[in-house]
Write an enzyme that holds these catalytic residues in place. Structure first.
Site, PDB file in Angstrom:
ATOM      1  N   ASP A   1       0.786  -1.243   0.000  1.00  0.00           N
ATOM      2  CA  ASP A   1       0.000   0.000   0.000  1.00  0.00           C
ATOM      3  C   ASP A   1       0.821   1.298   0.000  1.00  0.00           C
ATOM      4  O   ASP A   1       0.528   2.225   0.779  1.00  0.00           O
ATOM      5  CB  ASP A   1      -0.955   0.012   1.206  1.00  0.00           C
TER       6      ASP A   1
ATOM      7  N   LYS B   1      -6.927  -4.977  -2.994  1.00  0.00           N
ATOM      8  CA  LYS B   1      -7.642  -5.463  -1.805  1.00  0.00           C
ATOM      9  C   LYS B   1      -8.618  -4.403  -1.327  1.00  0.00           C
ATOM     10  O   LYS B   1      -8.475  -3.225  -1.649  1.00  0.00           O
ATOM     11  CB  LYS B   1      -6.657  -5.854  -0.708  1.00  0.00           C
TER      12      LYS B   1
ATOM     13  N   CYS C   1      -1.966  -2.663   7.636  1.00  0.00           N
ATOM     14  CA  CYS C   1      -1.841  -3.570   6.496  1.00  0.00           C
ATOM     15  C   CYS C   1      -0.518  -4.325   6.472  1.00  0.00           C
ATOM     16  O   CYS C   1      -0.482  -5.488   6.069  1.00  0.00           O
ATOM     17  CB  CYS C   1      -2.117  -2.805   5.208  1.00  0.00           C
TER      18      CYS C   1
HETATM   19  C1  VGL Z   1      -4.714   0.693   5.686  1.00  0.00           C
HETATM   20  C2  VGL Z   1      -6.330   1.482   7.099  1.00  0.00           C
HETATM   21  C3  VGL Z   1      -7.284   1.329   6.127  1.00  0.00           C
HETATM   22  C4  VGL Z   1      -3.269   0.352   5.480  1.00  0.00           C
HETATM   23  C5  VGL Z   1      -5.655   0.521   4.701  1.00  0.00           C
HETATM   24  O1  VGL Z   1      -2.812   0.278   4.311  1.00  0.00           O
HETATM   25  O2  VGL Z   1      -2.559   0.145   6.485  1.00  0.00           O
HETATM   26  N1  VGL Z   1      -5.051   1.159   6.887  1.00  0.00           N
HETATM   27  N2  VGL Z   1      -6.945   0.843   4.932  1.00  0.00           N
END
Ligand code: VGL
Ligand code: ZN
Length: 204
Positions: free
Chosen positions: A8, A106, A151
């Site tokens: 991410d 995702k 994540c």
């Molecule tokens: C994430 C919160 C919501 C992350 C993704 O990538 O850590 N955190 N969605």
């Protein structure tokens, strides 16, 4: 075979993004310089529909950070982030994607969040990441990216449960720290599960 997993590394998780992680952009040069040591590199991309159930804005009279029940699972409500096909969901521009062989989306199902790059939070659906790594004969994964306490942590824990020898590269990830100490707690949790924590300078 070893694989580098980029979790991410997207605009909404760095400065100026809607769910910015402090110093999130600092992971990019570290990750870029690690790539030369890996022949398998994959990335995950948080990829939510606009009406995703993890967004506070989709639940009237709720606040960011509040925990609700979302179809039977506790769900932290987040600011709207990483909406499909928006700038916030794009990978950070300075991230070198040249040798990334596959991207795993995702969080696409509005009824369930997906912190891990392997499975959704209910472990109902797989992203295909484990199968892909197995196809490439990967036995060891090195995890980097954002955010350490969400994540990255869930990706590392699932990697362990899928049987991969799992490393966390400490200076190649940054966390949210909703409450102080959460990143340290996350790292302890990962260590207890068998994750080996390394500094990028130890990779060769
Ligand atoms: C994430 C919160 C919501 C992350 C993704 O990538 O850590 N955190 N969605
Ligand atoms: Zn998300």
């Amino acid at each position: 075979m070893k694989a580098l997993i980029l979790v991410d590394i997207q605009n909404d998780f760095v400065q100026g993004g809607t769910l910015a992680v402090a110093d999130g952009d600092k992971v990019v040069p570290v990750v870029n310089q690690l790539m030369k040591y890996f022949s398998v590199i994959v990335a995950t991309q948080d990829w939510h529909p606009d009406n995703h159930g993890s967004f506070s804005s989709n639940h009237p009279n709720t606040q960011i950070g509040q925990v609700i029940d979302l179809y039977g699972l506790p769900q932290i409500l987040w600011p709207k982030h990483c909406v499909q096909h928006t700038y916030g969901a794009e990978f950070v521009n300075s991230l070198d994607l040249t040798n990334v062989s596959k991207i795993f989306h995702k969080g696409t199902n509005i009824t369930i969040d997906s912190y891990s790059g392997f499975f959704d939070n209910g472990r109902k659906q797989s992203t295909g990441l484990a199968d892909y790594l197995e196809e490439k004969a990967v036995t060891e994964v090195y995890i980097t990216g954002l955010a350490t306490d969400f994540c990255v942590k869930y990706t590392a824990l699932d990697a362990i449960s899928c049987g991969f020898k799992t490393y966390l590269i400490s200076d190649a990830c940054k966390g949210v720290n909703l409450r102080p100490g959460e990143v340290e707690k996350a790292i302890d949790e990962m260590k207890s599960a068998g994750v080996i924590v390394l500094h990028s300078s130890e990779i060769k």
